[in-house]
Design a protein around this motif. Structure first.
Motif, PDB file in Angstrom:
ATOM      1  N   SER A  30       0.837  -1.199   0.000  1.00 34.80           N
ATOM      2  CA  SER A  30       0.000   0.000   0.000  1.00 34.80           C
ATOM      3  C   SER A  30       0.873   1.251   0.000  1.00 34.80           C
ATOM      4  O   SER A  30       1.888   1.303   0.681  1.00 34.80           O
ATOM      5  N   ILE A  31       0.442   2.242  -0.775  1.00 37.77           N
ATOM      6  CA  ILE A  31       1.144   3.523  -0.832  1.00 37.77           C
ATOM      7  C   ILE A  31       0.341   4.545  -0.047  1.00 37.77           C
ATOM      8  O   ILE A  31      -0.847   4.732  -0.305  1.00 37.77           O
ATOM      9  N   TYR A  32       0.957   5.181   0.901  1.00 38.61           N
ATOM     10  CA  TYR A  32       0.259   6.110   1.769  1.00 38.61           C
ATOM     11  C   TYR A  32       0.420   7.542   1.287  1.00 38.61           C
ATOM     12  O   TYR A  32      -0.531   8.236   1.035  1.00 38.61           O
ATOM     13  N   TYR A  33       1.621   7.959   1.131  1.00 40.13           N
ATOM     14  CA  TYR A  33       1.917   9.351   0.813  1.00 40.13           C
ATOM     15  C   TYR A  33       2.633   9.409  -0.527  1.00 40.13           C
ATOM     16  O   TYR A  33       3.495   8.561  -0.814  1.00 40.13           O
ATOM     17  N   GLY A  54      -5.840   9.310   1.354  1.00 40.95           N
ATOM     18  CA  GLY A  54      -7.223   9.765   1.420  1.00 40.95           C
ATOM     19  C   GLY A  54      -7.562  10.861   0.443  1.00 40.95           C
ATOM     20  O   GLY A  54      -8.707  11.297   0.362  1.00 40.95           O
ATOM     21  N   GLY A  55      -6.560  11.309  -0.295  1.00 44.05           N
ATOM     22  CA  GLY A  55      -6.792  12.324  -1.305  1.00 44.05           C
ATOM     23  C   GLY A  55      -6.548  13.751  -0.860  1.00 44.05           C
ATOM     24  O   GLY A  55      -6.759  14.688  -1.640  1.00 44.05           O
ATOM     25  N   SER A  56      -6.097  13.950   0.356  1.00 43.71           N
ATOM     26  CA  SER A  56      -5.796  15.308   0.815  1.00 43.71           C
ATOM     27  C   SER A  56      -4.522  15.799   0.153  1.00 43.71           C
ATOM     28  O   SER A  56      -3.533  15.079   0.093  1.00 43.71           O
ATOM     29  N   THR A  57      -4.578  17.026  -0.313  1.00 43.23           N
ATOM     30  CA  THR A  57      -3.438  17.593  -1.036  1.00 43.23           C
ATOM     31  C   THR A  57      -2.837  18.771  -0.286  1.00 43.23           C
ATOM     32  O   THR A  57      -3.498  19.433   0.521  1.00 43.23           O
ATOM     33  N   ASN A  58      -1.581  19.005  -0.577  1.00 46.23           N
ATOM     34  CA  ASN A  58      -0.863  20.116   0.023  1.00 46.23           C
ATOM     35  C   ASN A  58       0.060  20.687  -1.045  1.00 46.23           C
ATOM     36  O   ASN A  58       0.671  19.920  -1.803  1.00 46.23           O
ATOM     37  N   TYR A  59       0.147  22.002  -1.124  1.00 43.84           N
ATOM     38  CA  TYR A  59       0.962  22.644  -2.146  1.00 43.84           C
ATOM     39  C   TYR A  59       1.850  23.718  -1.537  1.00 43.84           C
ATOM     40  O   TYR A  59       1.453  24.405  -0.587  1.00 43.84           O
ATOM     41  N   SER A  70      -2.203  14.520  -8.437  1.00 43.30           N
ATOM     42  CA  SER A  70      -3.245  13.499  -8.384  1.00 43.30           C
ATOM     43  C   SER A  70      -2.580  12.127  -8.325  1.00 43.30           C
ATOM     44  O   SER A  70      -1.366  12.010  -8.520  1.00 43.30           O
ATOM     45  N   ARG A  71      -3.379  11.119  -8.060  1.00 43.11           N
ATOM     46  CA  ARG A  71      -2.841   9.765  -7.986  1.00 43.11           C
ATOM     47  C   ARG A  71      -3.855   8.781  -8.535  1.00 43.11           C
ATOM     48  O   ARG A  71      -5.062   9.001  -8.446  1.00 43.11           O
ATOM     49  N   ASP A  72      -3.310   7.693  -9.082  1.00 42.43           N
ATOM     50  CA  ASP A  72      -4.124   6.577  -9.552  1.00 42.43           C
ATOM     51  C   ASP A  72      -3.666   5.367  -8.750  1.00 42.43           C
ATOM     52  O   ASP A  72      -2.618   4.780  -9.043  1.00 42.43           O
ATOM     53  N   ASN A  73      -4.423   5.008  -7.747  1.00 45.74           N
ATOM     54  CA  ASN A  73      -4.005   3.932  -6.853  1.00 45.74           C
ATOM     55  C   ASN A  73      -3.938   2.587  -7.564  1.00 45.74           C
ATOM     56  O   ASN A  73      -3.100   1.742  -7.234  1.00 45.74           O
ATOM     57  N   ALA A  74      -4.784   2.381  -8.540  1.00 44.65           N
ATOM     58  CA  ALA A  74      -4.776   1.111  -9.272  1.00 44.65           C
ATOM     59  C   ALA A  74      -3.483   0.935 -10.068  1.00 44.65           C
ATOM     60  O   ALA A  74      -3.045  -0.182 -10.317  1.00 44.65           O
ATOM     61  N   LYS A  75      -2.891   2.042 -10.445  1.00 49.16           N
ATOM     62  CA  LYS A  75      -1.657   1.995 -11.242  1.00 49.16           C
ATOM     63  C   LYS A  75      -0.415   2.334 -10.417  1.00 49.16           C
ATOM     64  O   LYS A  75       0.687   2.392 -10.967  1.00 49.16           O
TER      65      LYS A  75
END
Length: 121
Positions: A30-33, A54-59, A70-75
């Motif tokens: 599993s990838i967390y961050y 969880g999809g929370s973003t920080n810039y 963005s992220r694609d968890n399946a990939k």
């Protein structure tokens, strides 16, 4: 063994756009961050953007409103769209993932080798 492959860097006209990708492969539970960092010559590596599981973003303040992570968890892949590129965005960009390779194992840090983003006026 986990490997990270970055792509999408290159030369772009200032004001233009690029999309960076970072794909993780290997044994991954599993990838967390997921994050993107950058380092310009003579500067320290700095956080550009990050996204949690969880999809929370920080810039970073310098890229807010211009970059989108963005992220694609399946990939097992993260992306960063960079719009309205400025001269100060020129740097080597690195992806960073924090993940477990097995259930219950430690969360380890992995870094990509970096991809150069260069602009022209």
């Amino acid at each position: 063994q986990v490997q990270l492959v970055e792509s999408g860097g290159g030369l772009v006209q200032y004001g233009g756009s690029l999309r960076l990708s970072c794909a993780a492969s290997g044994r991954i539970f599993s990838i967390y961050y997921m994050g993107w960092y950058r380092q310009a010559p003579g500067n320290q590596r700095e956080l550009v953007a990050s996204i949690t599981s969880g999809g929370s973003t920080n810039y970073a303040d310098s890229v807010k409103g211009r970059f989108t992570i963005s992220r694609d968890n399946a990939k097992n892949t993260e992306y960063m769209v960079m719009n309205s590129l400025k001269p100060e965005d020129k740097a080597v960009y690195y992806c960073n993932l924090q993940l477990r390779v097995i259930r219950g194992g430690p969360v380890d840090d992995y870094w990509g080798k970096g991809t150069q983003v260069t602009g022209s006026s």
